[in-house]
Write a protein that holds these residues in place. Sequence first.
Motif, short mmCIF file in Angstrom:
data_model
loop_
_atom_site.label_atom_id
_atom_site.label_comp_id
_atom_site.label_asym_id
_atom_site.label_seq_id
_atom_site.Cartn_x
_atom_site.Cartn_y
_atom_site.Cartn_z
N THR A 715 -15.53 6.13 10.81
CA THR A 715 -16.91 6.28 11.27
C THR A 715 -17.22 5.33 12.42
N GLY A 716 -16.44 4.26 12.54
CA GLY A 716 -16.71 3.29 13.59
C GLY A 716 -17.95 2.47 13.36
N GLU A 717 -18.44 2.48 12.13
CA GLU A 717 -19.66 1.74 11.81
C GLU A 717 -19.40 0.24 11.85
N PRO A 718 -20.15 -0.49 12.63
CA PRO A 718 -19.92 -1.95 12.71
C PRO A 718 -20.49 -2.66 11.49
N ILE A 719 -20.02 -3.88 11.29
CA ILE A 719 -20.51 -4.72 10.19
C ILE A 719 -21.37 -5.81 10.82
N ARG A 720 -22.64 -5.82 10.48
CA ARG A 720 -23.56 -6.81 11.04
C ARG A 720 -23.77 -7.92 10.03
N HIS A 721 -23.78 -9.14 10.53
CA HIS A 721 -23.91 -10.29 9.63
C HIS A 721 -24.56 -11.45 10.39
N ARG A 722 -24.99 -12.43 9.60
CA ARG A 722 -25.62 -13.62 10.16
C ARG A 722 -25.23 -14.82 9.32
N TYR A 723 -24.66 -15.84 9.95
CA TYR A 723 -24.29 -17.07 9.27
C TYR A 723 -25.43 -18.07 9.43
N GLU A 724 -25.90 -18.57 8.31
CA GLU A 724 -27.04 -19.49 8.35
C GLU A 724 -26.62 -20.94 8.52
N ASN A 725 -25.41 -21.30 8.07
CA ASN A 725 -24.99 -22.70 8.08
C ASN A 725 -23.81 -22.91 9.01
N PRO A 726 -23.73 -24.07 9.69
CA PRO A 726 -22.59 -24.34 10.57
C PRO A 726 -21.30 -24.47 9.76
N GLY A 727 -20.20 -24.23 10.43
CA GLY A 727 -18.90 -24.37 9.78
C GLY A 727 -17.89 -23.41 10.39
N ILE A 728 -16.72 -23.41 9.83
CA ILE A 728 -15.66 -22.49 10.23
C ILE A 728 -15.46 -21.49 9.10
N TYR A 729 -15.57 -20.23 9.40
CA TYR A 729 -15.52 -19.19 8.38
C TYR A 729 -14.29 -18.30 8.62
N ARG A 730 -13.55 -18.07 7.56
CA ARG A 730 -12.40 -17.18 7.62
C ARG A 730 -12.84 -15.77 7.25
N VAL A 731 -12.81 -14.88 8.22
CA VAL A 731 -13.23 -13.49 8.03
C VAL A 731 -11.98 -12.63 7.90
N SER A 732 -11.90 -11.89 6.83
CA SER A 732 -10.72 -11.07 6.59
C SER A 732 -11.13 -9.66 6.19
N VAL A 733 -10.30 -8.71 6.60
CA VAL A 733 -10.45 -7.31 6.19
C VAL A 733 -9.10 -6.84 5.67
N LYS A 734 -9.10 -6.33 4.45
CA LYS A 734 -7.88 -5.82 3.85
C LYS A 734 -8.03 -4.33 3.60
N ALA A 735 -7.18 -3.55 4.27
CA ALA A 735 -7.16 -2.10 4.09
C ALA A 735 -6.06 -1.75 3.10
N GLU A 736 -6.39 -0.99 2.07
CA GLU A 736 -5.42 -0.73 1.00
C GLU A 736 -5.58 0.68 0.47
N ASN A 737 -4.44 1.34 0.29
CA ASN A 737 -4.38 2.59 -0.45
C ASN A 737 -3.12 2.58 -1.31
N VAL A 738 -2.81 3.69 -1.93
CA VAL A 738 -1.67 3.73 -2.84
C VAL A 738 -0.37 3.48 -2.10
N ALA A 739 -0.30 3.85 -0.83
CA ALA A 739 0.94 3.71 -0.07
C ALA A 739 1.20 2.28 0.40
N GLY A 740 0.17 1.48 0.52
CA GLY A 740 0.39 0.11 0.99
C GLY A 740 -0.91 -0.50 1.48
N HIS A 741 -0.79 -1.61 2.18
CA HIS A 741 -1.98 -2.30 2.66
C HIS A 741 -1.68 -3.06 3.93
N ASP A 742 -2.74 -3.46 4.61
CA ASP A 742 -2.64 -4.29 5.81
C ASP A 742 -3.85 -5.20 5.83
#
Length: 1071
Positions: A715-742
């Motif tokens: 769909t190409g739908e973006p993910i909108r977010h807002r960080y309220e506190n300073p810092g370093i944030y690790r953002v991860s996306v895991k795609a998974e189906n029965v055949a495998g993942h990335d």
Amino acid sequence: MARGGTVPGRAPRPAPLPLPLPLLLLLLLLALLGACCALRSPEPGGAARGGERRGAGGSARAPAAGAGRAAAAARSGRRARGASPPAAAAAAAGREQVSLLSTSFVLKGDASHNQAMVHWTGENSSVILILTKYYHTDMGKVLESSLWRSSDFGTLYTKLNLQPGIATVIDNFYICPTNKKKIILVSSSHNDRDQSLFISMDEGATFQKQPITFFVETLLFHPKEEDKVLAYTKEGKLSVSTDLGKKWTLLQERVSKDHIFWAVAGVDGDPDLVHMEIQDPSGGYCYIACQIQNCSDKTMTVLFTGSIDRDSLTVQDDYIFLQTTSANRTKYYVSYRRNSFVQMKLPKYALPKDLQIISTDENQVFVAVQEWYQTDTYNLYQSDPQGVYYSILLENVRSTKQPEENVLIDILEVRGVKGVFLANQKIDGKVTTLISYNKGRDWDYLKPPITDMNGKPTNCKPPDCHLHLHLRWADNPYVSGTVHTKDTAPGLIMGAGNLGSQLVEYKEEMYITSDCGNTWRQVFEEEHHILYLDHGGVIVAIKDTSIPLKILKFSIDEGQTWSTHNFTSTSVFVDGLLSEPGDETLVMTDYGFERSAPVKSESSKCFADFWFNPESPPEDCVLGQAYTSSTGYRKVVSNVCEGGVDLQQNLAQHMCPLIAPKGLQISIKGESLAVKPGEDITFIVRQEQGDVLNTKYQVDLGDGFKAIYVNLTMTGEPIRHRYENPGIYRVSVKAENVAGHDEAVVFVQVNALLQALHLEVVPVIGRNQEVNLTAIILPKNPNLTVFYWWIGNNLQPFLTLESFLMTKFAETGEVRVTVQASCGNSMLQDSKVVQVFDHFHVLSLKFTKHLDMYNPNIPEWREDIGRVVTRLLAKETNIPEESLVTVVKPGLPTTADLHVLLPANQPKRKRSVTSDKRIAAIKQALNAHNISFFLRGGYWVLVTLDDSDADSQRIGGGGGYWAIVVLFVICLVVVGAFILYKFKRKLPGRNVYAQMHNEKEQEMTSPVNHSEDTQNIIQGEEFIDDDMDSQTLGNARVTPSGRGGNLNSYRVPLLLMPVSVQSQAITQAWF
């Protein structure tokens, strides 16, 4: 109880009450109406007495289906204070003839609905509207709804069909406050593609559909003009209609929800003025006001210069409140009768973390402030008429943190009587209830009743025992809560609590007062929901319990006696009560090819590249579809091999398998990985290969937000977010189906702009002593800020990632220290001057423990305390103030160091004498407890010597101290040589002298005299006593053969010449 968030404002609107309804919805409306309470007089043909139509709302759950009403036939038993005996007798006769009638009605077909809104439309009206809804929590929207209408006080209901043949979903409805016959329903389609309004001008008898082009979040009617209404959309836009929702005009975009206000009559000159908080293009927020006829960017008026905090604007009566935050300090501003904004003047070191507006009645502002040291309590303050200057009324009022940052404060304004407040004070974990009759200026405990409800003595006597009440909201916001008051029943208060030395959470006995809290009586042993009717002439009570019931209690004599009534034949779960028309209470009762280099072989035959797999499915192969494979292949461009290009070779059909996701990528729109707190971020997820229809995407944004998406990359739908506190944030996306993942990972740096920098350093330091330079930044950005340090005139700075630097100063005098802090695109600087001395005295000081209670641990406060102590000591001891420096140390307990500097305009020998006298005077003043100052809260803070410094003081200095010690030892050796020589010269054979000329004598005695001066300096620096100094110097002085004489007659022993010369050389090396 006051209710609010983290900014000044009104209490947030209650959320719908979820109810697990049975197969058929039962909504029981208990209505003891003055109009329906036909007062049966003893005489035949007695007239009915009508009551004021005001009340509260409620709903009910039940295992059986039905809805209905109850009607009472009773004589009003509430009489005026001091009524005559005949009147009392008439009231008693009326109590004997009390009867209560009830009916029920079934709302069929709404078994799946889990919410309901109930509204009695208006005064002198018998129309009741009920909106039942099925709200899907996960989807966050209403899927089904039904609208019921009764025109006979709830005896019978009719289900309205707004669009015959078309399923209509009603999200909400709104009643005009100035004409309750006018109603607006907000409707949405199942696919959320369009939205409509249904408008009624006859209490819901008929509705007219009006399509709109936006999605309504909430509607806000004009407080005086019935056809004007504001609409706040889900996109943050504000529109206005002047014809009851038929035509709409866009006013502003990026408007803050719940911070929109119509003009206040009698204060704002234009009734069409709208106050609002909007977001400017830079991302900040500002306060504007404009007319509904023209609210463009060119015509709107910015009424406060600069940005304001988000969700901070509040318009209430004569006042407008807002706040700004800078350098982690929040400032609160007020405008009185639309004049210029002025900063609200709280005590200097109140340092509020939160401020709630409690009341603005009678030209005064009543606020609750949570100060820096408080966690579960607030302090109450009262202002002058302009709302600028505030004085404290009551400290440590209990508070409770609620979800969504809401705060409940145990302060209740008694309705019906101005200036009466109840508050629960919490001190050392003990909660007690207090009452004030003059808007908080004086507080007292509640008087306990002498007897309980059974007439037995309570044995509760002040000052050890009082009455305490729970001042909290009910879990169901549509019932009375633990304390119930009403404007139309002045002086009548009912509450749940207990007798004792403090409030007990699990004790909820019911007490009542009819004289505004002066005397109390116990009426029930358990908590009840309360409803006042007919100005308090009828009181209805239903037990607050989690089990079904069918009995209610009512009283017509202010709770003196109670009658019971079975309002239904089947026990039901009661959630609330709805009184006569006029109250605006809404009851919610509760949804793949690759280019490569040519393959070289011994023949010219074409071969497939190593990666080629003829049976592999194409990249666009979707599960469930078929694809064709072939052992033929195409040649690489510019390749001259032969054969292998027959694509029909060994054809085979295959079903597309489920392909594992590959090439997953996550990025930020704009490609910037560094953002500011509160800034909107758009994450974009892409996937190069693999199935997308049957793949789940687990998103973790690093700040606790986790979600699972389906078809995210398709769909190409973006993910909108807002960080309220300073810092370093690790953002991860895991795609998974029965055949495998990335998995794809990106690190986002959230850097808050630096708002303040304060360099903290001891103002007085010894030469070559190690000193800690500390930079305090706001807000704190650990591991993200770089510090640059300049010492003196050095152009080359020191760089650190830590906020401190250890260093030494090799030269005496004044040294300027400068620090710069850099974080992202922001940089701040601060500079201080440090005085470096060879020697000074340091006395350690301590304070009485009361000071720790009000120590906010900030540099300004420590500097103020230091200046106060210095000024008091200088005044008490007559020591110049510039010779004393008091440095309060960070942290708790509060301690300080007093630096006593040596006079700069006196010889060194005299300095020691003066210094000794100063130290003695300071110690005498401290030991005599003459140094103290007054602290807020009625405490006197006493300044004394620290236990470790009671009998001694430290001497400040650098590396030269050890040199002086060494030199002093050498001088002692010289003195010992003199004594030894004088002892030896008296022995036989040792009287050998050399006669020398006067010039030679002076030259040879010079080292001795220089040594004498050296000892003067040394002993003066070491603060040795004058008597001891004279004695030591006398031992080192050379006399003329013990007989007296002038300088020319001195005889110097030859044996001392080498020693004297050596001493002279050493002395010159050190000084």
